[in-house]
Design a protein around this motif. Structure first.
Motif, mmCIF file in Angstrom:
data_model
loop_
_atom_site.group_PDB
_atom_site.id
_atom_site.type_symbol
_atom_site.label_atom_id
_atom_site.label_comp_id
_atom_site.label_asym_id
_atom_site.label_seq_id
_atom_site.Cartn_x
_atom_site.Cartn_y
_atom_site.Cartn_z
ATOM 1 N N LEU A 151 -1.555 -3.591 -10.959
ATOM 2 C CA LEU A 151 -0.319 -2.915 -10.897
ATOM 3 C C LEU A 151 0.372 -2.513 -9.756
ATOM 4 O O LEU A 151 1.724 -2.551 -9.496
ATOM 5 N N HIS A 152 -0.438 -2.499 -8.763
ATOM 6 C CA HIS A 152 0.148 -2.299 -7.364
ATOM 7 C C HIS A 152 1.165 -3.674 -6.970
ATOM 8 O O HIS A 152 2.358 -3.468 -6.546
ATOM 9 N N GLU A 153 0.429 -4.779 -7.076
ATOM 10 C CA GLU A 153 1.121 -5.933 -6.660
ATOM 11 C C GLU A 153 2.401 -6.298 -7.604
ATOM 12 O O GLU A 153 3.531 -6.714 -6.869
ATOM 13 N N ALA A 155 4.110 -4.151 -8.882
ATOM 14 C CA ALA A 155 5.110 -3.108 -8.746
ATOM 15 C C ALA A 155 6.106 -3.405 -7.634
ATOM 16 O O ALA A 155 7.381 -3.466 -7.648
ATOM 17 N N HIS A 156 5.339 -4.433 -6.696
ATOM 18 C CA HIS A 156 6.220 -4.733 -5.450
ATOM 19 C C HIS A 156 7.260 -5.826 -6.117
ATOM 20 O O HIS A 156 8.327 -5.840 -5.697
ATOM 21 N N LYS A 157 6.603 -6.669 -6.875
ATOM 22 C CA LYS A 157 7.643 -7.741 -7.663
ATOM 23 C C LYS A 157 8.918 -6.982 -8.420
ATOM 24 O O LYS A 157 9.863 -7.474 -8.367
ATOM 25 N N PRO A 211 -2.972 8.494 -0.521
ATOM 26 C CA PRO A 211 -2.130 8.618 0.726
ATOM 27 C C PRO A 211 -1.656 7.344 1.337
ATOM 28 O O PRO A 211 -0.443 7.411 1.980
ATOM 29 N N TYR A 212 -1.935 6.436 0.975
ATOM 30 C CA TYR A 212 -1.224 4.907 1.507
ATOM 31 C C TYR A 212 0.055 4.996 0.743
ATOM 32 O O TYR A 212 0.870 4.116 1.577
ATOM 33 N N ALA A 213 0.479 5.648 0.039
ATOM 34 C CA ALA A 213 1.890 5.778 -0.748
ATOM 35 C C ALA A 213 2.835 6.420 0.583
ATOM 36 O O ALA A 213 3.966 6.000 0.828
ATOM 37 N N GLU A 218 8.323 1.212 -0.386
ATOM 38 C CA GLU A 218 7.899 0.549 -0.880
ATOM 39 C C GLU A 218 6.505 0.581 -1.556
ATOM 40 O O GLU A 218 5.962 0.334 -2.498
ATOM 41 N N GLU A 219 5.686 1.236 -0.530
ATOM 42 C CA GLU A 219 4.216 1.549 -0.895
ATOM 43 C C GLU A 219 4.069 2.638 -1.701
ATOM 44 O O GLU A 219 3.263 2.914 -2.495
ATOM 45 N N PHE A 220 5.070 3.468 -1.470
ATOM 46 C CA PHE A 220 5.147 4.758 -2.462
ATOM 47 C C PHE A 220 5.475 4.451 -3.971
ATOM 48 O O PHE A 220 4.835 4.856 -4.910
HETATM 49 ZN ZN LIG Z 1 1.573 -2.474 -1.102
#
Ligand SMILES: [Zn+2]
Length: 254
Positions: A151-153, A155-157, A211-213, A218-220
């Motif tokens: 889901l994380h990766e 989401a970047h796309k 907290p990495y968000a 874009e990480e958020f």
């Molecule tokens: Zn990321």
């Protein structure tokens, strides 16, 4: 009943038993209505027909793994335009975390080169998404933890589809886009302040989402997407306005 199968020829490769097994294994699909499941299956068939899977470092790919990856890639885009996941082709699977060489310039303009261990990476343009299979399996074992590398990766796309991976996905309506930016900026600034306060006190930040968000907008977006699909109550508890924006965006209502 299966009329959509005829309209979408690649679906023929999507075996009923394999699809049923994937649906049972993917607890994230538990709450999906029948109509959404049918739509998801058609999107997954298209994804499998369009993407090329590559395995490296001894990783094997079978029908199950392909479906597990494809289905979680397609899940967030289920109500977004059909071409949301197009513009790139390759999915690369590593058995576990992988090393990537990084080049960065610091604030003095000095170039640094270092290696970083990653569990996933998404190219911001037409390049691949890269995933660690060990982490994909760990997410399957804890589906509602708020953490999900696929889901994380993806989401970047989704974020990068409008040409910029910047935490603002394609939202054609100008006022809706402004609203998105206002809500996300306020939440991002608040989270960042929390993380910085914890750092200053030499404590672990106890934030409602990872907290990495707070690393970058874009990480958020990627972290909030993980939470929206795998621990929505945590995202709502973190910030109900952010939750509402995500709900509208992923419902295709933006
Ligand atoms: Zn990321």
């Amino acid at each position: 009943m299966f009329g959509w199968l005829r309209r979408s020829p690649p679906a023929a490769t999507l075996d009923d038993d394999a699809w049923d097994r994937a649906c049972r294994e993917l607890r994230l699909l538990d709450a999906l209505p029948e109509a959404d499941l049918a739509r998801l299956r058609s999107r997954v068939a298209r994804f499998l027909a369009e993407k090329q899977f590559h395995a490296t470092h001894g990783q094997e790919i079978d029908v199950r793994l392909r479906l597990i990856v494809a289905t979680q890639c397609c899940l967030p885009a289920l109500h977004l335009p059909e071409d949301t996941l197009s513009g790139w082709r390759d999915v690369i699977l590593y058995p576990g975390a992988f090393r990537a060489r990084r080049h960065e310039h610091d604030e003095h303009g000095v170039a640094h080169e270092f290696d970083e261990d990653l569990i996933g990476e998404a190219d911001e343009q037409s390049g691949p998404i890269i995933l660690s299979v060990a982490d994909i399996e760990a997410d399957l074992a804890e589906p509602f933890s708020g953490v999900n590398v696929i889901l994380h990766e993806i989401a970047h796309k989704i974020d990068a589809r409008d040409g910029a991976c910047d935490g603002v996905p394609a939202i054609p309506d100008l006022e809706a886009r402004r609203q998105w930016i206002r809500v996300m900026q306020a939440a991002f600034d608040g989270l960042r302040a929390e993380v910085e306060a914890a750092d200053a006190a030499d404590a672990e930040p106890e934030t409602a989402i990872d907290p990495y968000a707070a690393e970058a907008p874009e990480e958020f977006f990627a972290v909030a997407t993980e939470a929206y699909f795998s621990d929505p109550e945590a995202l709502r508890a973190f910030d109900s306005a952010v939750f509402e924006e995500f709900r509208k965006f992923y419902a295709g209502a933006r």
